[in-house]
Design an enzyme around this catalytic site. Structure first.
Site, PDB file in Angstrom:
ATOM      1  N   GLU A  41       0.831  -1.204   0.000  1.00 49.46           N
ATOM      2  CA  GLU A  41       0.000   0.000   0.000  1.00 49.46           C
ATOM      3  C   GLU A  41       0.872   1.264   0.000  1.00 49.46           C
ATOM      4  O   GLU A  41       1.834   1.376   0.754  1.00 49.46           O
ATOM      5  CB  GLU A  41      -0.889  -0.017   1.238  1.00 49.46           C
ATOM      6  CG  GLU A  41      -1.763   1.205   1.433  1.00 49.46           C
ATOM      7  CD  GLU A  41      -2.570   1.123   2.728  1.00 49.46           C
ATOM      8  OE1 GLU A  41      -3.526   1.907   2.873  1.00 49.46           O
ATOM      9  OE2 GLU A  41      -2.246   0.266   3.584  1.00 49.46           O
ATOM     10  N   LYS A 109      -9.265   2.656  -2.560  1.00 49.25           N
ATOM     11  CA  LYS A 109      -9.539   2.028  -1.269  1.00 49.25           C
ATOM     12  C   LYS A 109     -10.914   2.440  -0.762  1.00 49.25           C
ATOM     13  O   LYS A 109     -11.288   3.611  -0.801  1.00 49.25           O
ATOM     14  CB  LYS A 109      -8.460   2.428  -0.261  1.00 49.25           C
ATOM     15  CG  LYS A 109      -8.533   1.741   1.090  1.00 49.25           C
ATOM     16  CD  LYS A 109      -7.317   2.144   1.934  1.00 49.25           C
ATOM     17  CE  LYS A 109      -7.281   1.465   3.277  1.00 49.25           C
ATOM     18  NZ  LYS A 109      -6.063   1.843   4.048  1.00 49.25           N
ATOM     19  N   CYS A 145      -5.518  -2.988   2.277  1.00 47.30           N
ATOM     20  CA  CYS A 145      -5.358  -2.978   3.733  1.00 47.30           C
ATOM     21  C   CYS A 145      -6.679  -3.063   4.494  1.00 47.30           C
ATOM     22  O   CYS A 145      -7.253  -4.131   4.614  1.00 47.30           O
ATOM     23  CB  CYS A 145      -4.551  -1.750   4.165  1.00 47.30           C
ATOM     24  SG  CYS A 145      -3.689  -1.983   5.750  1.00 47.30           S
ATOM     25  N   GLY A 282      23.161   8.871  27.141  1.00 52.39           N
ATOM     26  CA  GLY A 282      23.708   8.864  28.476  1.00 52.39           C
ATOM     27  C   GLY A 282      23.631   7.462  29.039  1.00 52.39           C
ATOM     28  O   GLY A 282      22.545   6.872  29.119  1.00 52.39           O
ATOM     29  N   GLY A 285      24.449   3.098  33.863  1.00 54.81           N
ATOM     30  CA  GLY A 285      24.641   1.896  34.650  1.00 54.81           C
ATOM     31  C   GLY A 285      23.333   1.237  35.024  1.00 54.81           C
ATOM     32  O   GLY A 285      23.312   0.239  35.739  1.00 54.81           O
ATOM     33  N   SER A 289      19.153   2.461  29.950  1.00 51.16           N
ATOM     34  CA  SER A 289      20.229   2.919  29.062  1.00 51.16           C
ATOM     35  C   SER A 289      21.059   1.739  28.567  1.00 51.16           C
ATOM     36  O   SER A 289      21.572   1.767  27.433  1.00 51.16           O
ATOM     37  CB  SER A 289      21.112   3.950  29.765  1.00 51.16           C
ATOM     38  OG  SER A 289      21.765   3.409  30.892  1.00 51.16           O
TER      39      SER A 289
END
Length: 536
Positions: A41, A109, A145, A282, A285, A289
């Protein structure tokens, strides 16, 4: 009769590039003996062009591109192409049959979705006529669709004599979407008795990811062929006596694998299609992330990824150790920038104004904003896009800082709950252990004050995520959520936080959608909103 399925990664507005992909598939299809090629589509324009469809010059360019494509295609091949079509002043979501250098037939459509991420009624008019064309002695129908989700378009094609139904799709991914597609297509097959070829778009387009997984079902609703997920592919379907033969069926992976692939593809296409040289993030720990870094490296390669650790006085030594270990293990560029001196300077400057007031979320947010400023400076200087690492759970309840950890251009985990974050991290480590186990097992913390954990401010994530899913993705009332067995105070607390933080989410960057309802185009609540939700 051999029909090719072109599972193409189109880009909105890239008419030249999209046509080149269609032409490449057409040439390969001819080489493999196909006489007909089905594409997805709006593949010519990309899905969705959105307000480009309001521009007359865009329509002129699309019309010209379609005509040029028709002339360039191999003469021995019939090609079905999805494209915008302006006719008598109305724009339609269309599919055209290209043959012998000409545009022979065009279908409009009929059923236009206008829910969740879809705005097709804003742009398109509704079609009202079936299209059935002849090819090698067979009558073939076309629908687009959402047409397959309602019974009438398929029935009209059958009434017009169709023996086979081709479905062009730009069906975006969300959890368990393929099973929904199977069920819908099988319902239409039961009603019409027609075999179906379902060609789906693949690739990332802003917050949407199209997963491909194009498939073929016979007239009994049995799956006889399926293309892979999340990659471009060209499939070949052979019909004997009007029946599709069995071919390769590439299974849909388990949930964690599909979500991981969706996130990887969404990130890769957003970065590459927008010509960013790479990404930075960033690295704290923490789990969010860490997962973001793993996906970024898998999607783009280590050479395009930079990680920056910005410790403060509240950062635990194990956070530094784990961040270093992960960055080194993935071979990404890694930097450390201590924010304590900057934080002290800010606090000293603000001290006269804050005199007599205790340390609170203001100082916590200040640290996050210092980090956001440093990361955005790197992004500006080197051109890499900054990835925001917050997850859906945090975004929902506002456990994030505007202009701090929310700073960035792409929020990769925006639609990923915290519980799913853990599942994805464990999944990634089954491939190779790139996320230190301690990151996964330790209690999550923003590390913005001493001895802080997320659960100091929030309910347990399993509870929060369940309430969030019920409220955001299913629109359950408070009473309905409580009936599911959740504590009334937890329900009120979580839903109140979700409502209160709409203003933050409105300012958040775009991110990959993986659920049936994300914080983006799916959910549109007023910022100023005094509706009172009763528990009873």
């Amino acid at each position: 009769m051999k029909i090719a399925i072109a599972q193409i990664n189109a880009t909105a507005g890239d008419l030249k590039g999209n046509c080149a992909r269609i032409l490449d598939c057409a040439q390969r299809a001819v080489a493999e003996g196909a006489s007909l090629l089905l594409s997805p589509e709006l593949v010519l324009s990309g899905y969705s062009p959105e307000d480009l469809l309001l521009r007359s010059d865009f329509h002129q360019a699309c019309e010209h591109a379609l005509q040029e494509l028709a002339l360039a295609l191999p003469l021995q091949l019939t090609v079905i192409v999805g494209h915008p079509h302006r006719h008598l002043g109305i724009c339609y979501n269309a599919a055209s049959v290209l043959q012998d250098g000409r545009i022979c037939h065009t279908y409009h459509k009929e059923l236009l979705p206008n829910h969740s991420v879809f705005d097709e009624m804003r742009y398109f008019g509704e079609g009202h006529e079936a299209l059935v064309f002849e090819h090698q002695g067979h009558k073939i129908g076309i629908v687009i669709c959402a047409d397959i989700w309602g019974p009438e378009p398929a029935r009209r094609a059958r009434a017009a004599g169709a023996e086979l139904l081709l479905v062009l799709n730009a069906s975006p991914y969300h959890l368990n979407k393929q099973e929904e597609r199977y069920e819908v297509v099988q319902d239409r097959i039961k009603e019409t008795g027609l075999p179906v070829i379902y060609a789906n778009l693949v690739g990332g387009q802003d917050e949407l990811v199209f997963d491909g997984a194009s498939f073929v079902m016979n007239d009994e609703g049995a799956l006889v062929q399926q293309l892979p997920c999340f990659e471009e592919a060209l499939g070949m379907v052979t019909f004997s006596n009007g029946v599709p033969e069995f071919g390769d069926i590439v299974a849909v992976p388990e949930i964690e694998a599909t979500v991981y692939q969706a996130l990887s593809l969404g990130l890769r296409d957003y970065v590459l299609k927008n010509n960013f040289p790479g990404v930075l993030l960033g690295l704290s720990g923490g789990i969010d992330s860490a997962l973001t870094l793993a996906i970024a490296v898998d999607a783009l390669g280590a050479e395009r990824v930079q990680a920056v650790m910005m410790p403060s006085e509240f950062t635990a030594s194990i956070s530094l150790e784990d961040a270093r270990a992960m960055a080194n293990g993935l071979h990404v560029r890694y930097s450390e920038m201590a924010i304590a001196p900057l934080f002290e300077e800010f606090c000293a400057t603000l001290a006269p104004e804050f005199q007599g007031r205790a340390f609170d979320t203001t100082e916590e947010n200040l640290q996050a904003r210092i980090r956001g400023t440093l990361l955005m400076a790197l992004s500006n200087k080197f051109g890499s896009i900054l990835l925001t690492t917050g997850n859906k759970s945090e975004t929902a309840v506002g456990y994030s800082t505007l202009y701090g950890d929310m700073a960035g251009g792409f929020a990769l985990l925006k639609d990923v709950s915290k519980t799913l974050v853990y599942q994805l991290a464990n999944y990634r480590n089954t491939i190779s252990e790139v996320i230190p186990q301690r990151i996964i097992t330790r209690p999550p913390s923003a590390e913005l004050r001493h001895e802080q954990t997320d659960q100091d401010s929030l309910p347990d994530y399993a509870v929060l995520d369940a309430i969030m899913e019920a409220y955001v993705e299913h629109d359950y009332s408070h009473a309905e959520i409580i009936e599911l067995g959740y504590d009334e105070l937890d329900v009120m607390r979580v839903t109140t936080l979700i409502d209160r933080n709409e203003y933050k989410r409105r300012q958040a960057p775009v991110g990959v959608r993986v659920t049936s309802r994300g914080f983006g185009k799916d959910r549109r609540y007023p910022l100023t909103n005094k509706f009172v939700r009763n528990v009873e």
